[in-house]
Design a protein around this motif. Structure first.
Motif, PDB file in Angstrom:
ATOM      1  N   VAL A 191       0.812  -1.218   0.000  1.00  0.00           N
ATOM      2  CA  VAL A 191       0.000   0.000   0.000  1.00  0.00           C
ATOM      3  C   VAL A 191       0.849   1.273   0.000  1.00  0.00           C
ATOM      4  CG1 VAL A 191      -1.714   1.295   1.357  1.00  0.00           C
ATOM      5  CG2 VAL A 191      -1.935  -1.177   1.090  1.00  0.00           C
ATOM      6  N   LEU A 192       2.070   1.196   0.486  1.00  0.00           N
ATOM      7  CA  LEU A 192       2.939   2.373   0.561  1.00  0.00           C
ATOM      8  C   LEU A 192       3.037   3.150  -0.753  1.00  0.00           C
ATOM      9  CD1 LEU A 192       4.807   4.108   2.305  1.00  0.00           C
ATOM     10  CD2 LEU A 192       6.697   2.573   1.641  1.00  0.00           C
ATOM     11  N   PRO A 193       3.099   2.489  -1.922  1.00  0.00           N
ATOM     12  CA  PRO A 193       3.187   3.246  -3.183  1.00  0.00           C
ATOM     13  C   PRO A 193       2.048   4.240  -3.388  1.00  0.00           C
ATOM     14  CG  PRO A 193       3.777   0.960  -3.571  1.00  0.00           C
ATOM     15  CD  PRO A 193       3.272   1.038  -2.164  1.00  0.00           C
ATOM     16  N   TYR A 194       0.876   3.973  -2.818  1.00  0.00           N
ATOM     17  CA  TYR A 194      -0.241   4.915  -2.954  1.00  0.00           C
ATOM     18  C   TYR A 194       0.085   6.241  -2.260  1.00  0.00           C
ATOM     19  CZ  TYR A 194      -3.268   1.379  -4.929  1.00  0.00           C
ATOM     20  OH  TYR A 194      -3.822   0.443  -5.775  1.00  0.00           O
ATOM     21  N   ILE A 195       0.862   6.158  -1.191  1.00  0.00           N
ATOM     22  CA  ILE A 195       1.281   7.358  -0.472  1.00  0.00           C
ATOM     23  C   ILE A 195       2.494   7.982  -1.158  1.00  0.00           C
ATOM     24  CG2 ILE A 195       1.985   8.277   1.773  1.00  0.00           C
ATOM     25  CD1 ILE A 195      -0.871   7.110   1.681  1.00  0.00           C
ATOM     26  N   GLN A 196       3.446   7.167  -1.530  1.00  0.00           N
ATOM     27  CA  GLN A 196       4.647   7.679  -2.186  1.00  0.00           C
ATOM     28  C   GLN A 196       4.319   8.384  -3.505  1.00  0.00           C
ATOM     29  OE1 GLN A 196       6.643   3.837  -2.310  1.00  0.00           O
ATOM     30  NE2 GLN A 196       8.192   4.541  -0.851  1.00  0.00           N
ATOM     31  N   GLN A 197       3.391   7.822  -4.247  1.00  0.00           N
ATOM     32  CA  GLN A 197       3.038   8.365  -5.561  1.00  0.00           C
ATOM     33  C   GLN A 197       1.890   9.383  -5.494  1.00  0.00           C
ATOM     34  OE1 GLN A 197       2.386   4.947  -8.155  1.00  0.00           O
ATOM     35  NE2 GLN A 197       4.186   3.910  -7.286  1.00  0.00           N
ATOM     36  N   LYS A 198       1.465   9.697  -4.304  1.00  0.00           N
ATOM     37  CA  LYS A 198       0.437  10.725  -4.067  1.00  0.00           C
ATOM     38  C   LYS A 198      -0.829  10.471  -4.893  1.00  0.00           C
ATOM     39  CE  LYS A 198       3.854  14.246  -2.852  1.00  0.00           C
ATOM     40  NZ  LYS A 198       5.012  13.315  -2.890  1.00  0.00           N
ATOM     41  N   LYS A 199      -1.368   9.267  -4.746  1.00  0.00           N
ATOM     42  CA  LYS A 199      -2.554   8.890  -5.501  1.00  0.00           C
ATOM     43  C   LYS A 199      -3.854   9.379  -4.853  1.00  0.00           C
ATOM     44  CE  LYS A 199      -0.597   4.865  -7.846  1.00  0.00           C
ATOM     45  NZ  LYS A 199      -0.797   3.424  -8.185  1.00  0.00           N
ATOM     46  N   LEU A 200      -3.748   9.941  -3.653  1.00  0.00           N
ATOM     47  CA  LEU A 200      -4.913  10.467  -2.953  1.00  0.00           C
ATOM     48  C   LEU A 200      -4.896  11.988  -3.007  1.00  0.00           C
ATOM     49  CD1 LEU A 200      -4.650   8.261   0.265  1.00  0.00           C
ATOM     50  CD2 LEU A 200      -5.984   7.765  -1.790  1.00  0.00           C
ATOM     51  N   ASP A 201      -6.062  12.617  -2.827  1.00  0.00           N
ATOM     52  CA  ASP A 201      -6.089  14.065  -2.692  1.00  0.00           C
ATOM     53  C   ASP A 201      -5.300  14.442  -1.451  1.00  0.00           C
ATOM     54  OD1 ASP A 201      -8.294  14.587  -0.353  1.00  0.00           O
ATOM     55  OD2 ASP A 201      -8.773  12.817  -1.562  1.00  0.00           O
ATOM     56  N   ALA A 202      -4.829  15.687  -1.402  1.00  0.00           N
ATOM     57  CA  ALA A 202      -3.900  16.110  -0.350  1.00  0.00           C
ATOM     58  C   ALA A 202      -4.462  15.927   1.053  1.00  0.00           C
ATOM     59  CB  ALA A 202      -3.491  17.567  -0.582  1.00  0.00           C
ATOM     60  N   TRP A 203      -5.738  16.288   1.266  1.00  0.00           N
ATOM     61  CA  TRP A 203      -6.313  16.178   2.608  1.00  0.00           C
ATOM     62  C   TRP A 203      -6.352  14.729   3.072  1.00  0.00           C
ATOM     63  CZ3 TRP A 203     -10.187  13.743   5.239  1.00  0.00           C
ATOM     64  CH2 TRP A 203     -10.507  14.253   6.504  1.00  0.00           C
ATOM     65  N   THR A 204      -6.845  13.833   2.204  1.00  0.00           N
ATOM     66  CA  THR A 204      -6.953  12.414   2.563  1.00  0.00           C
ATOM     67  C   THR A 204      -5.572  11.804   2.734  1.00  0.00           C
ATOM     68  OG1 THR A 204      -9.025  12.290   1.320  1.00  0.00           O
ATOM     69  CG2 THR A 204      -7.972  10.204   1.889  1.00  0.00           C
ATOM     70  N   HIS A 205      -4.647  12.191   1.868  1.00  0.00           N
ATOM     71  CA  HIS A 205      -3.249  11.739   1.948  1.00  0.00           C
ATOM     72  C   HIS A 205      -2.667  12.050   3.332  1.00  0.00           C
ATOM     73  CE1 HIS A 205       0.963  11.315   0.315  1.00  0.00           C
ATOM     74  NE2 HIS A 205       1.200  12.218   1.260  1.00  0.00           N
ATOM     75  N   ASN A 206      -2.767  13.297   3.746  1.00  0.00           N
ATOM     76  CA  ASN A 206      -2.201  13.697   5.039  1.00  0.00           C
ATOM     77  C   ASN A 206      -2.939  13.073   6.217  1.00  0.00           C
ATOM     78  OD1 ASN A 206      -0.213  15.232   3.846  1.00  0.00           O
ATOM     79  ND2 ASN A 206      -1.238  17.197   4.167  1.00  0.00           N
ATOM     80  N   LYS A 207      -4.250  12.946   6.097  1.00  0.00           N
ATOM     81  CA  LYS A 207      -5.025  12.337   7.174  1.00  0.00           C
ATOM     82  C   LYS A 207      -4.679  10.851   7.324  1.00  0.00           C
ATOM     83  CE  LYS A 207      -7.635  14.209   9.286  1.00  0.00           C
ATOM     84  NZ  LYS A 207      -7.566  14.871  10.618  1.00  0.00           N
ATOM     85  N   ALA A 208      -4.458  10.173   6.211  1.00  0.00           N
ATOM     86  CA  ALA A 208      -4.059   8.764   6.272  1.00  0.00           C
ATOM     87  C   ALA A 208      -2.705   8.619   6.964  1.00  0.00           C
ATOM     88  CB  ALA A 208      -4.002   8.175   4.863  1.00  0.00           C
ATOM     89  N   ILE A 209      -1.784   9.518   6.652  1.00  0.00           N
ATOM     90  CA  ILE A 209      -0.475   9.495   7.306  1.00  0.00           C
ATOM     91  C   ILE A 209      -0.630   9.779   8.800  1.00  0.00           C
ATOM     92  CG2 ILE A 209       1.731  10.710   7.506  1.00  0.00           C
ATOM     93  CD1 ILE A 209       1.678  11.071   4.460  1.00  0.00           C
ATOM     94  N   GLN A 210      -1.432  10.779   9.135  1.00  0.00           N
ATOM     95  CA  GLN A 210      -1.659  11.108  10.548  1.00  0.00           C
ATOM     96  C   GLN A 210      -2.203   9.921  11.333  1.00  0.00           C
ATOM     97  OE1 GLN A 210      -4.354  14.458  11.298  1.00  0.00           O
ATOM     98  NE2 GLN A 210      -5.053  13.437  13.160  1.00  0.00           N
ATOM     99  N   LYS A 211      -3.222   9.261  10.765  1.00  0.00           N
ATOM    100  CA  LYS A 211      -3.830   8.133  11.461  1.00  0.00           C
ATOM    101  C   LYS A 211      -2.855   6.958  11.540  1.00  0.00           C
ATOM    102  CE  LYS A 211      -8.319   7.417  10.886  1.00  0.00           C
ATOM    103  NZ  LYS A 211      -8.890   8.004  12.112  1.00  0.00           N
ATOM    104  N   SER A 212      -1.989   6.819  10.541  1.00  0.00           N
ATOM    105  CA  SER A 212      -0.979   5.750  10.573  1.00  0.00           C
ATOM    106  C   SER A 212       0.031   6.003  11.686  1.00  0.00           C
ATOM    107  CB  SER A 212      -0.251   5.674   9.224  1.00  0.00           C
ATOM    108  OG  SER A 212      -1.120   5.307   8.185  1.00  0.00           O
ATOM    109  N   ILE A 213       0.460   7.251  11.799  1.00  0.00           N
ATOM    110  CA  ILE A 213       1.432   7.618  12.826  1.00  0.00           C
ATOM    111  C   ILE A 213       0.862   7.406  14.233  1.00  0.00           C
ATOM    112  CG2 ILE A 213       2.680   9.588  13.815  1.00  0.00           C
ATOM    113  CD1 ILE A 213       3.028  10.609  10.917  1.00  0.00           C
ATOM    114  N   GLU A 214      -0.462   7.538  14.360  1.00  0.00           N
ATOM    115  CA  GLU A 214      -1.115   7.332  15.650  1.00  0.00           C
ATOM    116  C   GLU A 214      -1.308   5.854  15.983  1.00  0.00           C
ATOM    117  OE1 GLU A 214      -4.721   9.467  15.074  1.00  0.00           O
ATOM    118  OE2 GLU A 214      -3.803  11.445  15.374  1.00  0.00           O
ATOM    119  N   SER A 215      -1.081   4.976  15.004  1.00  0.00           N
ATOM    120  CA  SER A 215      -1.342   3.551  15.177  1.00  0.00           C
ATOM    121  C   SER A 215      -0.184   2.830  15.853  1.00  0.00           C
ATOM    122  CB  SER A 215      -1.610   2.908  13.807  1.00  0.00           C
ATOM    123  OG  SER A 215      -1.697   1.501  13.920  1.00  0.00           O
ATOM    124  N   TYR A 216      -0.511   1.953  16.786  1.00  0.00           N
ATOM    125  CA  TYR A 216       0.522   1.140  17.438  1.00  0.00           C
ATOM    126  C   TYR A 216       1.014   0.019  16.537  1.00  0.00           C
ATOM    127  CZ  TYR A 216      -3.149  -2.327  18.197  1.00  0.00           C
ATOM    128  OH  TYR A 216      -4.156  -3.259  18.000  1.00  0.00           O
TER     129      TYR A 216
END
Length: 233
Positions: A191-216
């Motif tokens: 799934v990482l390539p979806y983030i690396q290649q910026k396949k999401l709109d900017a808001w969803t992209h950043n929110k997905a990263i935020q929620k990932s960083i919050e995950s144990y």
């Protein structure tokens, strides 16, 4: 127990303070439609109704009386559907109910047990629902992909379905972000390539990263790298 009797029973479980709390966390629902009932009590009531075979006709009438007047009627409806063991009947009930869902709580708490055992039959429904114009039908489809197709059933096609969604709806994009955060936890390398290649709109992209960083479930090293992939809004 007819529909009016169900309403009477719901009001007998009313908690005014909890109604105020519910209104705060579910702003899309009209305050006057909130009775105020705690979720465990509603789940218990749903089980009682389903178990009592004498109520079958009244229950069918309740499920076919849409839209409901009260938020808790929608919650009860979702919990009753979730208990249906027959996949085909359950799918039909879900299809009838989805257009009437008007909030994230009912959407996310609609979780049919029968779907878990019939994933091949479920997938065509998800592909149809995800193309809907209705906010909570789309959100439900994404939720089903997240719940049932991120483990041994995962394939890139499913992530692409979520990435391709174009929406200005907060509750759609929040679920998309939640999906990708969960997907990173379970299928990081795929799934990482979806983030690396910026396949999401900017808001969803950043929110997905935020929620990932919050995950144990995401390692410290992975979190550090994900932070470098945030984009400017």
């Amino acid at each position: 127990m007819n529909t009016s009797k169900i309403q009477e029973q719901l009001f007998s479980m009313q908690d005014a303070q909890y109604a105020a709390f519910t209104a705060r966390i579910i702003p899309s629902v009209d305050r006057d439609s909130i009775i105020g009932i705690r979720t465990p009590a509603l789940r218990t009531f749903a089980k009682e109704i389903v178990r009592n075979k004498e109520n079958t006709a009244d229950l069918e009438r309740f499920l076919n009386t849409l839209p409901h007047k009260y938020f808790e009627e929608n919650q009860l409806h979702a919990f009753v559907i979730s208990l249906e063991k027959d996949f085909d009947k359950c799918a039909s009930l879900v299809e009838n109910f989805l257009p009437h869902i008007d909030n994230w709580a009912t959407c996310d708490q609609l979780s049919p047990k029968s779907f878990k055992k019939e994933k091949e039959k479920l997938l065509p429904y998800i592909k149809k629902w995800i193309k809907s114009e209705k906010t909570y039908t789309i959100r439900f489809a994404i939720g089903m992909l997240m719940q049932h197709f991120l483990d041994e059933n995962f394939c890139d096609q499913y992530a692409s379905m979520v990435a391709r969604i174009k929406s200005d709806e907060y509750y759609v994009n929040m679920m998309r972000a939640w999906y990708f955060a969960t997907a990173l936890a379970k299928q990081y390398d795929l799934v990482l390539p979806y983030i690396q290649q910026k396949k999401l709109d900017a808001w969803t992209h950043n929110k997905a990263i935020q929620k990932s960083i919050e995950s144990y479930r995401i390692t410290a090293e992975q979190k550090s790298y994900l932070r470098t992939l945030k984009v400017s809004l």
